[in-house]
Scaffold this active site. Structure first.
Site, PDB file in Angstrom:
ATOM      1  N   ASP A 108       2.675  56.090 -11.096  1.00 37.99           N
ATOM      2  CA  ASP A 108       2.478  54.933 -10.214  1.00 37.99           C
ATOM      3  C   ASP A 108       1.100  54.332 -10.470  1.00 37.99           C
ATOM      4  OD1 ASP A 108       2.671  53.088  -8.144  1.00 37.99           O
ATOM      5  OD2 ASP A 108       1.961  54.502  -6.635  1.00 37.99           O
ATOM      6  N   ASP A 110      -1.269  51.267  -9.030  1.00 37.01           N
ATOM      7  CA  ASP A 110      -1.577  50.181  -8.102  1.00 37.01           C
ATOM      8  C   ASP A 110      -2.713  49.371  -8.705  1.00 37.01           C
ATOM      9  OD1 ASP A 110       0.319  50.619  -6.177  1.00 37.01           O
ATOM     10  OD2 ASP A 110      -0.964  51.874  -4.923  1.00 37.01           O
ATOM     11  N   ASP A 254      -1.738  57.288  -9.514  1.00 35.61           N
ATOM     12  CA  ASP A 254      -1.678  58.015  -8.246  1.00 35.61           C
ATOM     13  C   ASP A 254      -1.251  59.454  -8.531  1.00 35.61           C
ATOM     14  OD1 ASP A 254      -0.887  59.140  -5.750  1.00 35.61           O
ATOM     15  OD2 ASP A 254      -0.547  57.139  -4.937  1.00 35.61           O
TER      16      ASP A 254
END
Length: 351
Positions: A108, A110, A254
């Protein structure tokens, strides 16, 4: 509400907030061909957040893609997920009862964690297009690391909001535990990576050779970056320059997402309720535009707060609190989903 000019187009008379969004989502799920179910669908747990509740509806399984489509059409959820794990009994209520069979790898990213792309603090996350493009470049680096260094097939998808997910699948990675998954995340993020691990110390004979692009692992990636910047075969640059370059190559993934084999991923082709944009698989190129939204039309909105100029879906947008402005439907619905504007009038249809 299917095509431009259709009598079923959604004409805004009074915006009812989440109720209006749900009506639009329902129309999308009724007509879309964008949905892409995960492999081995019958072995997956599915989870949804409905507009009517903050909690998630979990421990759901489907026997077929048509059953999944029917659920989405009937319930028009705000968010739709599937498990990266495969289970014997995916609808069982406890993890022990489910019978874990293995999990894909989930990375992940972001974009607001990327250097220079910190999230704008305007009620909810607003991310400039430039940062989404940088996030996609980082996702491509992750994909290459997985495939070149770890022999893991992978694909990238835009999360529909402020980041990208990379899903990896291979026979051996299905059985990886939490610690092994954490090691992969640490490798991608360059945790503990030091310059002396990659470049030998300068000697009396002068500067060392620039790393080859064919070198394994991080040394090869550093070599590629140096040659892209015009550095010759002799590495005649200072350590500060190299340290900055390594920081630019690190991908702030993450860690908790990757190490957890029971994580949920968004269904490709579903709508992300934080933005009303699509969750889409992307390959070699990514340019933010209104194509990330299934909605079209022109909408008059009233700003509930001020927004400094930012590039959203290919257009420069900014406004003052209380201002009335005309927006394309993708921009209007993105901002309305974040409660930054209230649609007043207009017509919306499905692309």
């Amino acid at each position: 509400m299917y095509h431009r000019g259709s009598t079923k187009a959604f004409r805004i008379k009074k915006w009812e907030g989440t109720s209006s969004l749900k009506t639009l989502y329902k129309a999308y799920y009724t007509t879309t061909r964008r949905l892409k179910p995960p492999s081995e669908l019958q072995r997956r747990e599915f989870a949804f957040q409905l507009f009517e509740s903050e909690s998630y509806v979990r421990h759901i399984s489907f026997d077929s893609f048509e059953a999944l489509r029917e659920y989405l059409t009937s319930n028009a959820p705000k968010h739709a997920y599937y498990s990266i794990a495969l289970y014997q009994l995916p609808d069982a209520k406890s993890m022990e009862e489910k019978g874990w069979l293995g999990s894909e790898l989930l990375i992940d990213i972001d974009v607001d964690h990327l250097s220079g792309c910190e999230e704008l603090k305007v009620n909810a996350g607003i991310v400039d297009d430039r940062c989404l493009i940088e996030g996609f470049k980082a996702a491509l680096r992750v994909k290459r690391m997985l495939e070149r260094d770890l022999d893991i097939n992978s694909w990238i998808y835009f999360s529909g909001s402020r980041g990208f997910h990379i899903v990896g699948s291979c026979e051996y990675c299905l059985t990886l535990g939490r610690e092994e998954r954490a090691e992969i995340a640490s490798y991608i993020a360059g945790v503990g990576l030091k310059l002396e691990y990659l470049i030998p110390a300068r000697t009396r004979r002068g500067a060392p050779l620039t790393p080859s692009t064919e070198d394994p692992g991080w040394r090869g990636y550093l070599g590629e970056a140096l040659r892209e910047r015009g550095v010759s075969d002799v590495l005649d640059v200072d350590e500060g320059y190299l340290s900055v370059l390594i920081e630019e190559l690190r991908v702030p993934v993450d860690m908790q997402v990757t190490r957890d084999p029971s994580r949920l991923a968004r269904i490709i082709g579903s709508i992300n309720g934080k933005s009303s944009l699509l969750v889409l698989e992307v390959e070699d190129d990514f340019r933010p535009s209104i194509s990330l939204s299934p909605f079209r039309g022109s909408v008059t909105v009233k700003a509930k707060t001020s927004l400094e100029d930012v590039t959203l879906l290919g257009s420069r947008i900014g406004f003052k609190s209380g201002e009335t402005l005309e927006l394309e439907a993708p921009h209007a619905l993105l901002l309305a989903s974040k409660d930054l504007v209230t649609p007043i009038s207009g017509e919306i249809w499905i692309e």
